[in-house]
Design an enzyme around this catalytic site. Structure first.
Site, short mmCIF file in Angstrom:
data_model
loop_
_atom_site.label_atom_id
_atom_site.label_comp_id
_atom_site.label_asym_id
_atom_site.label_seq_id
_atom_site.Cartn_x
_atom_site.Cartn_y
_atom_site.Cartn_z
N LEU A 533 53.61 43.04 34.89
CA LEU A 533 52.91 43.93 33.96
C LEU A 533 51.46 44.06 34.35
O LEU A 533 50.82 45.07 34.12
CB LEU A 533 52.98 43.37 32.55
CG LEU A 533 54.34 43.38 31.85
CD1 LEU A 533 54.26 42.58 30.57
CD2 LEU A 533 54.77 44.80 31.56
N ARG A 535 48.02 41.86 36.67
CA ARG A 535 47.53 40.70 37.38
C ARG A 535 46.11 40.44 36.93
O ARG A 535 45.32 41.37 36.79
CB ARG A 535 47.52 40.95 38.89
CG ARG A 535 48.89 41.06 39.48
CD ARG A 535 48.80 41.49 40.93
NE ARG A 535 50.08 42.06 41.37
CZ ARG A 535 51.09 41.34 41.83
NH1 ARG A 535 50.98 40.04 41.94
NH2 ARG A 535 52.22 41.93 42.18
N GLY A 537 42.77 37.27 36.89
CA GLY A 537 42.17 36.21 37.68
C GLY A 537 42.97 34.93 37.65
O GLY A 537 42.98 34.17 38.60
N PHE A 538 43.66 34.68 36.53
CA PHE A 538 44.34 33.41 36.41
C PHE A 538 45.81 33.45 36.73
O PHE A 538 46.48 32.43 36.72
CB PHE A 538 44.15 32.87 34.99
CG PHE A 538 43.13 31.79 34.94
CD1 PHE A 538 43.46 30.52 34.51
CD2 PHE A 538 41.84 32.03 35.36
CE1 PHE A 538 42.52 29.52 34.49
CE2 PHE A 538 40.90 31.04 35.34
CZ PHE A 538 41.23 29.77 34.90
N LYS A 555 53.11 34.80 31.04
CA LYS A 555 52.01 34.67 31.98
C LYS A 555 52.25 33.46 32.86
O LYS A 555 52.40 32.34 32.38
CB LYS A 555 50.69 34.50 31.25
CG LYS A 555 49.56 34.32 32.24
CD LYS A 555 48.26 34.73 31.69
CE LYS A 555 47.32 35.03 32.82
NZ LYS A 555 46.07 35.54 32.38
N ASP A 656 34.57 38.76 23.14
CA ASP A 656 34.93 39.63 24.26
C ASP A 656 35.77 40.81 23.77
O ASP A 656 36.79 41.15 24.35
CB ASP A 656 35.66 38.84 25.34
CG ASP A 656 35.57 39.55 26.70
OD1 ASP A 656 34.75 40.48 26.84
OD2 ASP A 656 36.33 39.18 27.61
#
Ligand SMILES: *[C@@H]1O[C@H](CO)[C@@H](O)[C@H](O)[C@H]1NC(C)=O
Ligand SMILES: *[C@@H]1O[C@H](CO)[C@@H](O)[C@H](O)[C@H]1NC(C)=O
Ligand SMILES: *[C@@H]1O[C@H](CO)[C@@H](O)[C@H](O)[C@H]1NC(C)=O
Ligand SMILES: *[C@@H]1O[C@H](CO)[C@@H](O)[C@H](O)[C@H]1NC(C)=O
Ligand SMILES: *[C@@H]1O[C@H](CO)[C@@H](O)[C@H](O)[C@H]1NC(C)=O
Ligand SMILES: *[C@@H]1O[C@H](CO)[C@@H](O)[C@H](O)[C@H]1NC(C)=O
Ligand SMILES: *[C@@H]1O[C@H](CO)[C@@H](O)[C@H](O)[C@H]1NC(C)=O
Ligand SMILES: *[C@@H]1O[C@H](CO)[C@@H](O)[C@H](O)[C@H]1NC(C)=O
Ligand SMILES: *[C@@H]1O[C@H](CO)[C@@H](O)[C@H](O)[C@H]1NC(C)=O
Ligand SMILES: *[C@@H]1O[C@H](CO)[C@@H](O)[C@H](O)[C@H]1NC(C)=O
Ligand SMILES: *[C@@H]1O[C@H](CO)[C@@H](O)[C@H](O)[C@H]1NC(C)=O
Ligand SMILES: *[C@@H]1O[C@H](CO)[C@@H](O)[C@H](O)[C@H]1NC(C)=O
Length: 851
Positions: A533, A535, A537-538, A555, A656
């Site tokens: 679905l 990508r 950073g983690f 994830k 955020d």
């Protein structure tokens, strides 16, 4: 007669015939010439053209010179002039000759052609073909020539010494042919319409006088090639569009006349120019040159430096921060964007783009994200000792990460992801949130010591962003992990440790839903690429689908990362996550980990992120969001955030909020996702945040500048999201001019009235009816209110919801069915998970409940 004799006779006859034929030819052309020019010179009569004034012939009677310079002639030239096969000199300058210039092709003996100061109307395309011994060609000041470009045929005129065509209506680029023109000393093409860059082959040439000044549109690119043109004496390049810094000219010791004014040059005027021994004339005016005002060592007759971006208006050192920042700019090739806004000697006067300072006038943040900068990371960042945030991500930076950055005492965020950096990754203190993803050449992948900045996590279609627990999950893995099993965390235990009000904590009721790694592998087709679905950073987020059609988002964290943060913080995160349960907040359903896998499971949000629907609906071939849908999304988000802020006794700050973290269901109702940065807030008081995090463009000024965090930073971000819903614009839009690239700043400046609203509203919105306009206007006012500079002037989320609710109320009937959809989805998911109860690895799935 022997054979040999015979042959000579034939040869002799042939050449006689040839000669007489050719001289007859010359005679015919000279006769034409005498009638086509006027007035015909007085000596030009009779057949013996070799005697005519200005004409010279060789011993066979062929014309070798036509010299009619400065004779006030008008008229035209015969088209077959190039039949004068022995012509060496054609000097027609200083007349008023007009009409097309005839071709001179294949005049193998032609050495000099002077045509300046006439009124020719066109240049033949094969003009230079076969002119192999041409030495001088000049056609300056023929301003009525129809536009022509410099022909590649010149490459064979290897004897060329001088080529002058000032004001001759030349357009196009300078052909890269100078590697062949080894004798060229004078190249003068001023006052034309040349474009493109200086050709690379200038580098090896012997050009002494180079005049390319005053082009209509302007030559562009850098001046770098000049540094290898070591014969140069005169360089006239003013009035172009050259960019970048003046190159190192220390090898150009003959340089006496350097005219670079009226360009877009940036950067410092270095010692390599100031100490040129023969420099007598220098013009640098009207550029964007930076740094200290230059001082020239040689006996310079004429200096013009006006109108640049020097730090002071007289010679002297720049401020230390300014010096460091200029060095930073230098490593990026002195981009224009900096040269234009980095004016004066105070980097903290508020005018400097990319730079944020604290109240002590120290630079605390430098943000070069997504600027398409090329170059390297300057070690001079190390001199900005108050730096807290350094965002260099999404550029084209090369080279290594300077070690000196590890010693910046206040650094909290360093993002170099999505560049082209190489070399070893320095080891940063744990307080630094460091991201270096997508730099293929970096050796030794870094060890992230904190959650990745989720602002970088962008997902494609339909998904749940999974950064809810994010990296911190690994602590539990390390601590609690035994063999191949995942142990369930008892949230209430954790919560008791951090002493929060238990009555507020929704406990997991039926609780122990378990799911194995194997099942997650199965539902994601063994984490196949088809199921991706998004990508981040983690890790990678996969869509999982059970046999009954129930969907989840899984994830899968990148492995090989170590978690260095304390256990305590992890506990707080878990406690927060179990507390924040709300229909407008995306739920984490569970997680699982073993040696090789760290997996997080979320509810699946089929319509993906709000940012996709605002900015990418065309690419995704979907419909733009209607205003009704936008109001409904705003209200949903408002409610979710209000809930976060207003939990009794304790409130949480999201930090955020942005469209990429707002997820949509099939009913287009919204949920806030991504609680990786959620913070415990001391009520009413400022908390000075030790780890700055969030996304530029959405960050409240008091937060980005001083790290002050209250719930009002979310209100600010929410205001920016409202502006985006209205305008359909990105929070930071690099494609816009500087004054409007930052949405919040721009939006707050534009006067908002019902009348002019239409201009700013997203073009995808239908604004024809008055009701909609009225509604947009109210949301616009709210957006401005939310982004007020002073935090205490901003409303709280309760107020925001109260404003939005009546705007939404008109469409209330929609709501009922949508709420039902929501719960149905959860039921089937729970059942699916329960079916897997007896497997070896366990997962803690929190019951969705109804807040
Ligand atoms: C052409 O003639 C003028 C004088 O009539 C002379 O000064 C000049 O040098 C000549 N040019 C060439 C190229 O022979
Ligand atoms: C050329 O010059 C003559 C006089 O010198 C003048 O009569 C004539 O009109 C001019 N022709 C053109 C086309 O200008
Ligand atoms: C040059 O030719 C143009 C037309 O092609 C004419 O308008 C102009 O007056 C001429 N200039 C001179 C100086 O003869
Ligand atoms: C240059 O000369 C070479 C050989 O003499 C010929 O093959 C080539 O076509 C010429 N090129 C141009 C651009 O005139
Ligand atoms: C180049 O131009 C200069 C000045 O215009 C002149 O003095 C010099 O003779 C020229 N050089 C050549 C090789 O034509
Ligand atoms: C200058 O050249 C550009 C293309 O190289 C062309 O588009 C433009 O029209 C030219 N301008 C004039 C005035 O000839
Ligand atoms: C300085 O630059 C500005 C803007 O480019 C221009 O308007 C002004 O005329 C220039 N001043 C001088 C002295 O050239
Ligand atoms: C950085 O600081 C060092 C030591 O204080 C100094 O030598 C150096 O010149 C500074 N560099 C810049 C670019 O300011
Ligand atoms: C400003 O400087 C003072 C004294 O150097 C220091 O105590 C204070 O913490 C600084 N404030 C900030 C926001 O850095
Ligand atoms: C980025 O820079 C490169 C050259 O450095 C340029 O070719 C490209 O168009 C730029 N891209 C954007 C989006 O500005
Ligand atoms: C990135 O930089 C390299 C070298 O500096 C350059 O060759 C390349 O074109 C740049 N790529 C982009 C996309 O700007
Ligand atoms: C990164 O650098 C490599 C090698 O220098 C180059 O091939 C590649 O195109 C660069 N990538 C980008 C995005 O500029």
């Amino acid at each position: 007669m022997d054979y040999h004799h015979c042959c000579s006779l034939i040869l002799g006859l042939t050449s006689f015939l040839l000669i007489s034929f050719s001289t007859a030819d010359d005679a015919a052309i000279m006769a034409k010439l005498s009638t086509s020019i006027s007035p015909t010179p007085s000596t030009w009569y009779g057949n013996n053209f070799c005697e005519w004034k200005g004409i010279a012939c060789d011993s066979f009677g062929f014309v070798v010179t036509i010299n009619l310079s400065h004779m006030s002639l008008n008229g035209t030239l015969p088209s077959d002039l190039h039949s004068l096969r022995n012509l060496r000199t054609l000097a027609l300058q200083g007349n008023s000759l007009s009409g097309p210039l005839p071709t001179l092709s294949n005049l193998a003996f032609l050495e000099q052609v002077m045509l300046d100061g006439n009124n020719f109307t066109s240049i033949p395309s094969d003009l230079f073909y076969g002119l192999t011994i041409l030495q001088i060609f000049s056609i300056s000041d023929n301003s009525h020539l129809s536009p022509w470009s410099l022909p590649n045929d010149l490459i064979n005129s290897t004897n060329l010494r001088t080529f002058q065509a000032n004001q001759a209506n030349i357009y196009g680029t300078i052909p890269d042919i100078f590697g062949s023109l080894l004798y060229l000393q004078n190249l003068s093409l001023s006052y034309n319409n040349l474009t493109g860059s200086l050709p690379a082959s200038f580098g090896g040439s012997q050009i002494i006088n180079l005049r390319l000044d005053n082009q209509l549109q302007g030559l562009s690119g850098t001046l770098d090639v000049l540094s290898s043109m070591t014969q140069l004496s005169q360089v006239w390049l003013k009035g172009n569009a050259f960019t970048g810094a003046i190159p190192d000219l220390s090898e150009c010791t003959e340089l006496s006349d350097l005219q670079l004014g009226d360009n877009q040059l940036t950067g410092l005027v270095t010692d390599s120019i100031m100490s040129l021994p023969k420099l007598a004339y220098i013009n640098l005016q009207n550029n964007k040159l930076q740094g200290p005002v230059p001082v020239f060592g040689s006996v310079t007759l004429d200096i013009n430096l006006q109108n640049n971006s020097f730090c002071l208006d007289k010679p002297g050192k720049c401020d230390a921060q300014v010096t460091a920042l200029l060095e930073v700019a230098g490593a990026l090739g002195y981009p224009m964007s900096m040269a234009e806004s980095w004016l004066g000697d105070d980097a903290c006067d508020g005018r400097w783009d990319f730079v944020v300072c604290n109240s002590n006038n120290s630079v605390t943040s430098v943000n070069f994200a997504k600027q398409n900068f090329s170059g390297t990371i300057s070690p001079a960042f190390g001199n900005l000792t108050s730096l807290r945030m350094l965002s260099l991500n999404d550029n084209n930076l090369t080279g290594s990460i300077p070690e000196v950055l590890t010693s910046l005492p206040d650094l909290q965020l360093l993002d170099v992801s999505n560049n082209n950096l190489s070399g070893p990754v320095p080891v940063f203190p744990t307080r630094v949130k460091f991201s270096s993803d997508n730099n293929n050449l970096l050796s030794g992948k870094p060890i992230p010591n904190h959650k990745i900045n989720p602002s970088r996590v962008e997902f494609s279609a339909g998904l749940v962003i999974g950064i809810v627990i994010s990296g911190v999950i690994f602590v539990i893995v390390v601590v609690m992990f035994v063999s191949n099993k995942c142990y369930r965390v008892n949230p209430s235990k954790l919560q008791s440790k951090i002493s929060v009000d238990h009555s507020e904590i929704p406990s997991s009721k039926s609780g122990n839903l378990m799911i194995s790694v194997q099942v997650l592998q199965q539902v994601t087709d063994n984490f196949s690429d088809e199921k991706v679905l998004g990508r981040g950073g983690f890790g990678v987020v996969y869509k999982g689908e059970f046999d009954d059609g129930t969907k989840i988002a899984v994830k899968r964290m990148k492995t090989g990362m170590k978690e260095t943060k304390g256990m305590n913080e992890f506990e707080v995160e878990i406690a927060v996550l179990t507390k924040v349960r709300h229909r407008h907040l995306v739920a984490l359903l569970g997680y699982c980990a073993n040696d090789n896998e760290r997996l997080l499971v979320y509810e699946y949000m089929p319509q993906g992120t709000l940012s996709q629907h605002l900015f990418k609906w065309r690419e995704q071939k979907s419909l733009p969001l209607s205003w009704k849908q936008r109001v409904s999304i705003a209200l949903d988000v408002g409610r979710g955030v209000e809930y976060l802020h207003s939990l009794a006794q304790q409130s949480f700050i999201h930090r955020d909020l942005k469209p990429a973290n707002i997820l949509l269901g099939d009913d287009m109702r919204a949920k806030v996702a991504d609680f990786g940065l959620v913070k415990n807030a001391p009520d009413g008081k400022y908390s000075i945040e030790t780890r700055l995090a969030g996304t530029f463009g959405y960050m409240a000024p008091e937060y980005s500048a001083a790290g002050r965090v209250t719930t009002k930073v979310d209100v600010y971000s929410f205001g920016v999201v409202l502006m985006q819903l209205i305008t359909g614009r990105k929070a930071l839009d690099e494609t816009m001019p500087y004054e409007s690239c930052q949405l919040a700043a721009w939006f707050r400046r534009v006067p908002v009235t019902k009348e002019n609203m239409v201009k700013y509203v997203d073009k995808a919105l239908d604004t024809n009816d008055n009701e909609t306009l009225e509604s947009i206007f109210k949301v616009a006012e709210l957006a401005k209110h939310c982004t007020t500079r002073e935090p205490f002037h901003r409303p709280d989320m309760g107020y925001v919801v109260n404003i939005l609710r009546p705007l939404f109320e008109q469409w209330k009937p929609l709501r009922q069915e949508q709420e039902n959809t929501y719960y149905r989805r959860h039921m089937s998911l729970s059942q699916a998970l329960q079916a897997d109860d007896n497997t070896s690895s366990t997962i803690d799935v929190f019951q969705p409940n109804s807040f």
